[in-house]
Design a protein around this motif. Structure first.
Motif, PDB file in Angstrom:
ATOM      1  N   GLY A  92       0.767  -1.239   0.000  1.00  0.00           N
ATOM      2  CA  GLY A  92       0.000   0.000   0.000  1.00  0.00           C
ATOM      3  C   GLY A  92       0.792   1.279   0.000  1.00  0.00           C
ATOM      4  N   SER A  93       1.976   1.304  -0.552  1.00  0.00           N
ATOM      5  CA  SER A  93       2.739   2.544  -0.560  1.00  0.00           C
ATOM      6  C   SER A  93       3.649   2.575  -1.767  1.00  0.00           C
ATOM      7  N   SER A  94       3.793   3.747  -2.366  1.00  0.00           N
ATOM      8  CA  SER A  94       4.775   3.904  -3.429  1.00  0.00           C
ATOM      9  C   SER A  94       6.114   4.272  -2.817  1.00  0.00           C
ATOM     10  N   GLY A  95       7.187   3.966  -3.546  1.00  0.00           N
ATOM     11  CA  GLY A  95       8.504   4.323  -3.048  1.00  0.00           C
ATOM     12  C   GLY A  95       8.664   5.815  -2.875  1.00  0.00           C
ATOM     13  N   THR A  96       8.057   6.610  -3.784  1.00  0.00           N
ATOM     14  CA  THR A  96       8.161   8.064  -3.691  1.00  0.00           C
ATOM     15  C   THR A  96       7.473   8.583  -2.435  1.00  0.00           C
ATOM     16  N   ASP A  97       6.264   8.085  -2.162  1.00  0.00           N
ATOM     17  CA  ASP A  97       5.530   8.519  -0.976  1.00  0.00           C
ATOM     18  C   ASP A  97       6.275   8.147   0.302  1.00  0.00           C
ATOM     19  N   ALA A  98       6.793   6.928   0.337  1.00  0.00           N
ATOM     20  CA  ALA A  98       7.490   6.472   1.542  1.00  0.00           C
ATOM     21  C   ALA A  98       8.769   7.271   1.758  1.00  0.00           C
ATOM     22  N   ALA A  99       9.506   7.560   0.703  1.00  0.00           N
ATOM     23  CA  ALA A  99      10.727   8.350   0.832  1.00  0.00           C
ATOM     24  C   ALA A  99      10.413   9.760   1.316  1.00  0.00           C
ATOM     25  N   ALA A 100       9.291  10.333   0.836  1.00  0.00           N
ATOM     26  CA  ALA A 100       8.895  11.662   1.294  1.00  0.00           C
ATOM     27  C   ALA A 100       8.566  11.656   2.777  1.00  0.00           C
ATOM     28  N   LEU A 101       7.888  10.598   3.237  1.00  0.00           N
ATOM     29  CA  LEU A 101       7.587  10.499   4.669  1.00  0.00           C
ATOM     30  C   LEU A 101       8.866  10.334   5.479  1.00  0.00           C
ATOM     31  N   ALA A 102       9.806   9.547   4.971  1.00  0.00           N
ATOM     32  CA  ALA A 102      11.079   9.377   5.671  1.00  0.00           C
ATOM     33  C   ALA A 102      11.743  10.730   5.894  1.00  0.00           C
ATOM     34  N   ARG A 103      11.735  11.565   4.872  1.00  0.00           N
ATOM     35  CA  ARG A 103      12.365  12.880   5.009  1.00  0.00           C
ATOM     36  C   ARG A 103      11.591  13.752   5.993  1.00  0.00           C
ATOM     37  N   ARG A 104      10.246  13.661   5.978  1.00  0.00           N
ATOM     38  CA  ARG A 104       9.454  14.466   6.903  1.00  0.00           C
ATOM     39  C   ARG A 104       9.790  14.096   8.350  1.00  0.00           C
ATOM     40  N   PHE A 105       9.930  12.810   8.632  1.00  0.00           N
ATOM     41  CA  PHE A 105      10.243  12.403   9.999  1.00  0.00           C
ATOM     42  C   PHE A 105      11.667  12.822  10.374  1.00  0.00           C
ATOM     43  N   ALA A 106      12.581  12.775   9.424  1.00  0.00           N
ATOM     44  CA  ALA A 106      13.935  13.249   9.706  1.00  0.00           C
ATOM     45  C   ALA A 106      13.927  14.743  10.024  1.00  0.00           C
ATOM     46  N   ILE A 107      13.133  15.513   9.280  1.00  0.00           N
ATOM     47  CA  ILE A 107      13.021  16.954   9.558  1.00  0.00           C
ATOM     48  C   ILE A 107      12.451  17.184  10.945  1.00  0.00           C
ATOM     49  N   ARG A 108      11.436  16.416  11.313  1.00  0.00           N
ATOM     50  CA  ARG A 108      10.861  16.563  12.659  1.00  0.00           C
ATOM     51  C   ARG A 108      11.893  16.217  13.733  1.00  0.00           C
ATOM     52  N   GLY A 109      12.728  15.227  13.464  1.00  0.00           N
ATOM     53  CA  GLY A 109      13.771  14.899  14.423  1.00  0.00           C
ATOM     54  C   GLY A 109      14.757  16.030  14.601  1.00  0.00           C
ATOM     55  N   VAL A 110      15.125  16.685  13.516  1.00  0.00           N
ATOM     56  CA  VAL A 110      16.018  17.844  13.604  1.00  0.00           C
ATOM     57  C   VAL A 110      15.348  18.962  14.384  1.00  0.00           C
ATOM     58  N   GLU A 111      14.054  19.168  14.175  1.00  0.00           N
ATOM     59  CA  GLU A 111      13.334  20.187  14.937  1.00  0.00           C
ATOM     60  C   GLU A 111      13.361  19.886  16.432  1.00  0.00           C
ATOM     61  N   VAL A 112      13.245  18.615  16.781  1.00  0.00           N
ATOM     62  CA  VAL A 112      13.281  18.234  18.194  1.00  0.00           C
ATOM     63  C   VAL A 112      14.633  18.582  18.809  1.00  0.00           C
ATOM     64  N   ILE A 113      15.727  18.236  18.132  1.00  0.00           N
ATOM     65  CA  ILE A 113      17.036  18.511  18.722  1.00  0.00           C
ATOM     66  C   ILE A 113      17.344  19.999  18.724  1.00  0.00           C
ATOM     67  N   GLU A 114      16.706  20.755  17.840  1.00  0.00           N
ATOM     68  CA  GLU A 114      16.877  22.197  17.856  1.00  0.00           C
ATOM     69  C   GLU A 114      15.951  22.890  18.845  1.00  0.00           C
ATOM     70  N   GLY A 115      15.050  22.125  19.440  1.00  0.00           N
ATOM     71  CA  GLY A 115      14.154  22.694  20.447  1.00  0.00           C
ATOM     72  C   GLY A 115      12.867  23.286  19.907  1.00  0.00           C
ATOM     73  N   SER A 116      12.605  23.094  18.611  1.00  0.00           N
ATOM     74  CA  SER A 116      11.414  23.686  18.030  1.00  0.00           C
ATOM     75  C   SER A 116      10.135  23.150  18.649  1.00  0.00           C
ATOM     76  N   HIS A 117      10.153  21.845  18.962  1.00  0.00           N
ATOM     77  CA  HIS A 117       8.966  21.231  19.533  1.00  0.00           C
ATOM     78  C   HIS A 117       9.293  20.415  20.766  1.00  0.00           C
ATOM     79  N   ALA A 118      10.530  20.498  21.271  1.00  0.00           N
ATOM     80  CA  ALA A 118      10.913  19.662  22.407  1.00  0.00           C
ATOM     81  C   ALA A 118      10.212  20.141  23.668  1.00  0.00           C
TER      82      ALA A 118
END
Length: 343
Positions: A314-340
């Protein structure tokens, strides 16, 4: 019987007839959704069961270990931790194309997103508290006491996990995700001191992987043990907290919602509920949440890789790769304190 069954349904029926006795009724339906082990509802006479098997085709070594899932259910069911009752495990891949297991079907409610849109707002906080309670109950079980003392390597859990998921990311054919590289480097530089805490770690403990009682805010079954191992309890807690650091369109998070208006708890309330049940726990750190986002991003990288091979549900490679990047961005936001919310 649904049309997307990817194995010989007749072979399964004959197997069940041999095991439990011939029955006049048999039904098999694939459960839609999911990116892990294919899952099916099976009705054989008066028995209502769920079948879990490995995906067809090539898989990563050690992945989709349905034997480990079954072992956890078999160990935990007598303890009172809410899990489905195991029925049988079948190792021989000749029957359905892969090993599989059966467990009893548990009736209950599934909420696919952290916002609990299908629940009454007056019940939503209680549902989140029940999620914390069931997680603590799971973590209170001593692995040695239930025959799971060898279910993984005790100690240095986060160091080993970062190594494992980091290697998977480096071996992936998915395109560049600089935020994931940055997150991996930060985690390596900010490993907390190992406090020796060891529990059964579910590995994918979240709102969408539990069943709630049909009418009560109570977990009646913890599902999808594919990634379980011996680990650190704060890995599961940090993973649950991803909901407060990801948006609704990012796999059902609650970032950006008016929590009070929606009847949802804030992160501090959820963490406090868990800590009340686990008074000896070390504190939850930014590291634990960043680690969870990193790991989840790499999981989606793996899904993208499998999709390109035609082997992901149920997922295309493009969609899954885009989600992977979104979660990586959220992780960077956490370590930068944006949402921590914890430090």
């Amino acid at each position: 019987m649904s049309g997307d069954i990817d194995f010989d349904a007749g072979a399964l029926r004959r197997f069940l007839d041999d095991r439990f006795g011939p029955q006049d009724s048999f039904a098999l339906d694939r459960i839609s959704g999911g990116q892990s082990n294919p899952t099916y509802f099976v009705t054989h006479g008066s028995r209502d069961m769920v079948l879990r098997k490995q995906p067809n085709g090539p898989i990563l070594r050690g992945a989709h270990a349905v034997d480990r899932e079954y072992r956890v259910l078999d160990a935990l069911h007598p303890t009172g931790v809410p899990v489905p009752k195991p029925v049988l495990y079948h190792e021989d891949a000749a029957l359905l194309g892969t090993p599989f297991y059966l467990m009893e079907r548990v009736e209950g409610r599934v909420f696919a997103d952290g916002a609990l849109q299908d629940a009454d707002p007056s019940e939503r906080q209680a549902l989140w508290m029940a999620l914390a309670d069931a997680m603590a109950q799971m973590h209170q079980v001593r692995p040695d006491a239930v025959g799971l003392g060898d279910f993984g390597k005790p100690g240095n859990y986060f160091e080993r996990q970062i190594g494992r998921w980091g290697r998977q990311w480096e071996a992936s054919e998915t395109g560049d995700i600089p935020e994931l590289d940055r997150l991996l480097a930060w985690l390596k530089d900010n490993l907390p001191e190992d406090d020796g805490a060891v529990s059964l770690a579910h590995g994918d403990y979240r709102m969408g992987n539990v069943l709630f009682h049909p009418t009560e805010p109570r977990v009646v079954a913890i599902l999808d043990w594919e990634l379980s191992t011996l680990g650190h309890p704060l890995a599961d807690l940090g993973y649950c907290c991803m909901a407060w650091h990801t948006a609704p369109e990012e796999y059902g998070g609650i970032l950006g919602l008016d929590l009070a208006a929606e009847g949802l708890p804030d992160e501090e309330t959820f963490v406090a509920r868990y800590m009340d049940k686990m008074p000896d726990s070390a504190p939850l750190l930014t590291f634990h949440k960043a680690f969870s986002l990193f790991r989840f991003a790499v999981i989606w990288v793996g899904i993208a890789d499998r999709a390109r091979q035609g082997n992901a549900a149920g997922s295309s490679g493009t969609d899954a790769a885009a989600l992977a990047r979104r979660f990586a961005i959220r992780g960077v936001e956490v370590i930068e304190g944006s949402h921590a919310a914890s430090a």
